[in-house]
Motif scaffolding. Structure first.
Motif, PDB file in Angstrom:
ATOM      1  N   LEU A   1      85.337 -60.674 -56.270  1.00 29.24           N
ATOM      2  CA  LEU A   1      86.315 -59.587 -56.287  1.00 29.24           C
ATOM      3  C   LEU A   1      86.170 -58.762 -57.564  1.00 29.24           C
ATOM      4  O   LEU A   1      86.226 -57.530 -57.511  1.00 29.24           O
ATOM      5  N   GLU A   2      85.957 -59.423 -58.682  1.00 29.14           N
ATOM      6  CA  GLU A   2      85.807 -58.715 -59.952  1.00 29.14           C
ATOM      7  C   GLU A   2      84.578 -57.809 -59.936  1.00 29.14           C
ATOM      8  O   GLU A   2      84.624 -56.668 -60.411  1.00 29.14           O
ATOM      9  N   GLU A   3      83.461 -58.302 -59.399  1.00 31.42           N
ATOM     10  CA  GLU A   3      82.242 -57.492 -59.307  1.00 31.42           C
ATOM     11  C   GLU A   3      82.463 -56.289 -58.390  1.00 31.42           C
ATOM     12  O   GLU A   3      82.017 -55.179 -58.691  1.00 31.42           O
ATOM     13  N   ALA A   4      83.158 -56.515 -57.290  1.00 28.50           N
ATOM     14  CA  ALA A   4      83.434 -55.419 -56.359  1.00 28.50           C
ATOM     15  C   ALA A   4      84.324 -54.362 -57.016  1.00 28.50           C
ATOM     16  O   ALA A   4      84.072 -53.157 -56.873  1.00 28.50           O
ATOM     17  N   HIS A   5      85.334 -54.793 -57.735  1.00 26.32           N
ATOM     18  CA  HIS A   5      86.196 -53.832 -58.435  1.00 26.32           C
ATOM     19  C   HIS A   5      85.409 -53.056 -59.498  1.00 26.32           C
ATOM     20  O   HIS A   5      85.643 -51.868 -59.696  1.00 26.32           O
ATOM     21  N   GLU A   6      84.481 -53.715 -60.164  1.00 27.13           N
ATOM     22  CA  GLU A   6      83.659 -53.033 -61.167  1.00 27.13           C
ATOM     23  C   GLU A   6      82.764 -51.984 -60.493  1.00 27.13           C
ATOM     24  O   GLU A   6      82.617 -50.872 -60.998  1.00 27.13           O
ATOM     25  N   LEU A   7      82.191 -52.317 -59.336  1.00 24.53           N
ATOM     26  CA  LEU A   7      81.382 -51.335 -58.605  1.00 24.53           C
ATOM     27  C   LEU A   7      82.245 -50.155 -58.145  1.00 24.53           C
ATOM     28  O   LEU A   7      81.792 -49.011 -58.141  1.00 24.53           O
ATOM     29  N   HIS A   8      83.490 -50.435 -57.794  1.00 21.90           N
ATOM     30  CA  HIS A   8      84.412 -49.358 -57.433  1.00 21.90           C
ATOM     31  C   HIS A   8      84.685 -48.485 -58.653  1.00 21.90           C
ATOM     32  O   HIS A   8      84.631 -47.255 -58.576  1.00 21.90           O
ATOM     33  N   ARG A   9      84.943 -49.108 -59.772  1.00 22.20           N
ATOM     34  CA  ARG A   9      85.201 -48.369 -61.008  1.00 22.20           C
ATOM     35  C   ARG A   9      84.003 -47.506 -61.398  1.00 22.20           C
ATOM     36  O   ARG A   9      84.154 -46.377 -61.861  1.00 22.20           O
ATOM     37  N   LEU A  10      82.797 -48.018 -61.170  1.00 23.47           N
ATOM     38  CA  LEU A  10      81.578 -47.289 -61.517  1.00 23.47           C
ATOM     39  C   LEU A  10      81.193 -46.225 -60.488  1.00 23.47           C
ATOM     40  O   LEU A  10      80.242 -45.484 -60.697  1.00 23.47           O
ATOM     41  N   GLY A  11      81.914 -46.167 -59.374  1.00 23.05           N
ATOM     42  CA  GLY A  11      81.631 -45.163 -58.361  1.00 23.05           C
ATOM     43  C   GLY A  11      80.580 -45.568 -57.345  1.00 23.05           C
ATOM     44  O   GLY A  11      80.137 -44.736 -56.550  1.00 23.05           O
TER      45      GLY A  11
END
Length: 185
Positions: A152-162
């Motif tokens: 979940l943390e990696e997915a949120h980071e990818l979301h944050r990075l666009g």
């Protein structure tokens, strides 16, 4: 249910502009509730599914692929369009296996929603898939994907990075987080 007839737009005429494999584009002339007329550009679509597949280790199975309309590579859920007469669950099973190689023991329909009701009638059925077994992917001949397993943390980071920007995957991230908040894996 509240009476909403006063909000309806009556179709006066409809003209098909383009008919393709995935979409049809038409222009409708409508009579508005105030008596005026307007044109509506409408994309019609068969409908689609997306699969939020979670491994036993609590990771999201996602795919990275190039999307021509965006001219960029993005990360998203395995997904695809419904074939004529195909049931959404059958499509979800097919798409998960074709794109990622995974098969799931259990599928749960989380939600069905319209992707862009201002101009399209596409409905997307979002499934949760669990009890995964890994296998060989079989993408369509014109489909090139990289399979990922994300926390979940990696997915949120990818979301944050666009890198995660499509509506179905963003909605799934919130559904996944909500499940975890309520003690569900």
């Amino acid at each position: 249910m509240k009476d909403t007839q006063h909000l309806y737009e009556k179709t006066i005429s409809s003209q098909t502009i383009y008919e393709g494999k995935v979409i049809t584009l038409k222009v409708d002339e409508v009579l508005l509730p105030n008596g005026h007329t307007a044109k509506r550009e409408i994309v019609t679509h068969q409908g689609a599914v997306a699969v939020m597949a979670l491994t036993d280790e609590g990771k999201l199975v996602a795919v990275r692929q190039f999307r021509k309309p965006l001219e960029q590579v993005i990360v998203e859920l395995p997904a695809g369009k419904l074939e004529p007469g195909e049931e959404p669950l059958a499509c979800a099973k097919r798409e998960l296996q074709e794109e990622t190689g995974y098969q799931a023991k259990d599928y749960t329909l989380l939600s069905s929603f319209y992707t862009s009701p201002g101009f399209a009638n596409e409905i997307l059925h979002l499934y949760l898939a669990t009890g995964l077994t890994k296998g060989e992917s079989q993408p369509d001949e014109d489909e090139f994907v990289e399979v990922l397993e994300l926390t979940l943390e990696e997915a949120h980071e990818l979301h944050r990075l666009g890198e995660i920007r499509d509506a179905k995957t963003v909605a799934a991230l919130f559904a996944w987080e909500n499940r975890l908040l309520h003690g569900k894996k």
